[in-house]
Enzyme design. Structure first.
Site, PDB file in Angstrom:
ATOM      1  CG  ASP A  30      -7.657  -5.947  -4.376  1.00  0.00           C
ATOM      2  OD1 ASP A  30      -8.103  -6.403  -3.313  1.00  0.00           O
ATOM      3  OD2 ASP A  30      -6.521  -6.208  -4.796  1.00  0.00           O
ATOM      4  CD  GLU A  54     -10.577  -4.690   1.361  1.00  0.00           C
ATOM      5  OE1 GLU A  54      -9.505  -4.490   1.961  1.00  0.00           O
ATOM      6  OE2 GLU A  54     -10.884  -5.783   0.849  1.00  0.00           O
ATOM      7  CG  LEU A  85      -8.100 -10.475  -4.725  1.00  0.00           C
ATOM      8  CD1 LEU A  85      -7.258  -9.825  -5.812  1.00  0.00           C
ATOM      9  CD2 LEU A  85      -7.213 -11.039  -3.641  1.00  0.00           C
ATOM     10  CG  ASP A  86     -10.557 -12.270   2.494  1.00  0.00           C
ATOM     11  OD1 ASP A  86     -10.027 -11.326   3.102  1.00  0.00           O
ATOM     12  OD2 ASP A  86     -10.888 -13.339   3.042  1.00  0.00           O
ATOM     13  CB  THR A 137      -4.930  -7.982  -1.401  1.00  0.00           C
ATOM     14  OG1 THR A 137      -6.324  -7.823  -1.642  1.00  0.00           O
ATOM     15  CG2 THR A 137      -4.153  -7.242  -2.480  1.00  0.00           C
ATOM     16  CE  LYS A 176      -6.689 -16.064   9.223  1.00  0.00           C
ATOM     17  NZ  LYS A 176      -6.548 -15.193   8.038  1.00  0.00           N
ATOM     18  CG  ASP A 236     -12.103  -8.681   5.918  1.00  0.00           C
ATOM     19  OD1 ASP A 236     -11.693  -8.903   4.778  1.00  0.00           O
ATOM     20  OD2 ASP A 236     -11.711  -7.723   6.603  1.00  0.00           O
TER      21      ASP A 236
END
Length: 331
Positions: free
Chosen positions: A74, A97, A142-143, A145, A247, A270
Site C-alpha cells: 500500500d 488513501e 491497493l484496493d 488489502t 466489484k 474507492d
C-alpha cells in the site's frame, strides 16, 4: 525531493468514439496526457504490489482494526503513484488513501512512461481547456488489502480516478494478478481505463443474461443493513468479493448485474476510478439514495450513504432499496 503527506498531496474501455464532437490537435490535450501517465503509473504500482508479495514480508499493520489493514505494498504503491504524477503534473491535487509522513521518494519508484495508445486517442473537445489545478486525482494504491493478505489475489486492484468540477471523468484500474491462475508462464496483470465520452478499454464488455439478478457485495464488511438491502432485491445469486474496483469489474464483465453496499465505509478513492469507467460504458453508480458522488478536493472522504451501481437496469435496483435502509444511511 520532499513531498507533503501523500494522503492529501496538493501540488500548485469498449465504446465507439463520436468523432463529430471531437477536435484534433498536434499534441494530446492535458487530460489525455494525464490518463496516459496514470496508465503507466498504475502498471508500475501493480508490479510493486507483486514484488512485495513475492518478497515474503507484507509488513502488515492494523490501521483501525482487523478489517482495515495496511501493507508495505500500500505504502510503496502510493508513493510511486503520487510522486510520479506530481513530478509530471505539479499543479494537480492528489488525494491518496494512506496517511503517509513527509518522505523523499526513491527514484526507482518514479514512473515516467505514458501509454502511446491513449496519447493517440481523440478526446472530446469539452476537455480541451481543462487546467492542471482544476483536476483532482483520487488514489487507492491497493484496493482489497485484506484479501491481498489472505492470498485472494484476484480481488486486488490499483485505482487512479480523475475528477473535474467534482465529477469523476476518467479512471484507471490495474489488476496486478489478472491471469494469475493460468499457469507459470502466464503474463500477469492488466490495466483497464476509461473516460466519459470516449469509452472504456482493456476488457471485453459483457452483461448478465436478461432477467437474471446477480448482486455483488462486500466480503468482509457485511452487516444487517447490507443483508436487508440484498434480501429486498431478491437476487438469483449473491457474489461476495473484496474491493470496490473488483466489484465494478464484476459488473462490466458480466459476472454481476448490481453492486450493493448499504453501509458507510467506502471512500472517494474507492469509487472515483470505478465510477468513471462504469459511466463510460453507460452504467450508473450512486449512493443508496440515488445521489451522485462529489469529488471536489475539499469533500469528505467517506461515502456515508453506501454504494449502489449497475451496468444496466439501475432503476430496478434503486426501486428495491427499502426505506428503512435509506433512513439508516445519512448522506
Amino acid at each position: 525531493m520532499l513531498f507533503r503527506p501523500l494522503h492529501l498531496l496538493t501540488v500548485s474501455t469498449l465504446c465507439s468514439v463520436r468523432r463529430a464532437a471531437f477536435t484534433m490537435s498536434s499534441a494530446p490535450i492535458l487530460l489525455a496526457r494525464l490518463v496516459a501517465s496514470a496508465h503507466s503509473v498504475a502498471d508500475k504500482a501493480g508490479k510493486i504490489v507483486r514484488n512485495v508479495m513475492s518478497g515474503g514480508d507484507l509488513g502488515i499493520v492494523e490501521k483501525t482494526g482487523a478489517n482495515d489493514l495496511q501493507t508495505a505494498a500500500d505504502c510503496l504503491a502510493q508513493q510511486s503513484i503520487c510522486a510520479s504524477l506530481a513530478r509530471r503534473f505539479p499543479r494537480l491535487t492528489i488525494i491518496g488513501e494512506e496517511d503517509l509522513p513527509f518522505a523523499e521518494v526513491p527514484e526507482d519508484l518514479i514512473e515516467t512512461g505514458q501509454s502511446e495508445e491513449i496519447l493517440k486517442t481523440v478526446f472530446p473537445s469539452q476537455y480541451s481547456d481543462i487546467k492542471e489545478e482544476e483536476l483532482v486525482v483520487w488514489v487507492d494504491p491497493l484496493d482489497g488489502t485484506k484479501e491481498y493478505t489472505e492470498g485472494l489475489l484476484d480481488h486486488v486492484t490499483v485505482l487512479i480516478g480523475i475528477a473535474y468540477e467534482g465529477k469523476a471523468i476518467a479512471g484507471v484500474i490495474n489488476q496486478p494478478y489478472y491471469n494469475y491462475q493460468a499457469g507459470d508462464n502466464a503474463v500477469l496483470g492488466r490495466t483497464i481505463w476509461g473516460v466519459l465520452g470516449v469509452g472504456a478499454f482493456g476488457f471485453e464488455l459483457k452483461e448478465v443474461p436478461e432477467g437474471q439478478h446477480i448482486v455483488t457485495t462486500t466480503r468482509s464488511h457485511s452487516s444487517k443493513l447490507v443483508n436487508d438491502c440484498i434480501t429486498a432485491i431478491n437476487p438469483d445469486k449473491v457474489v461476495r468479493v473484496g474491493g470496490a474496483g473488483n466489484k465494478i469489474i464484476q459488473l462490466i464483465e458480466g459476472q454481476a448485474s448490481a453492486y450493493v453496499f448499504a453501509s458507510p465505509g467506502c471512500k472517494k478513492w474507492d469509487t472515483c476510478a470505478p465510477e468513471a469507467i462504469l459511466h463510460a460504458v453507460g452504467g450508473k453508480l450512486t449512493d443508496i439514495h440515488g445521489n451522485t458522488f462529489e469529488y471536489h478536493k475539499d469533500v469528505k472522504h467517506m461515502n456515508s450513504a453506501g454504494v449502489l451501481a449497475a451496468l444496466r437496469n439501475y432503476s430496478y435496483y434503486a426501486s428495491r432499496v427499502p426505506e428503512s435502509v435509506k433512513q439508516a444511511l445519512v448522506p
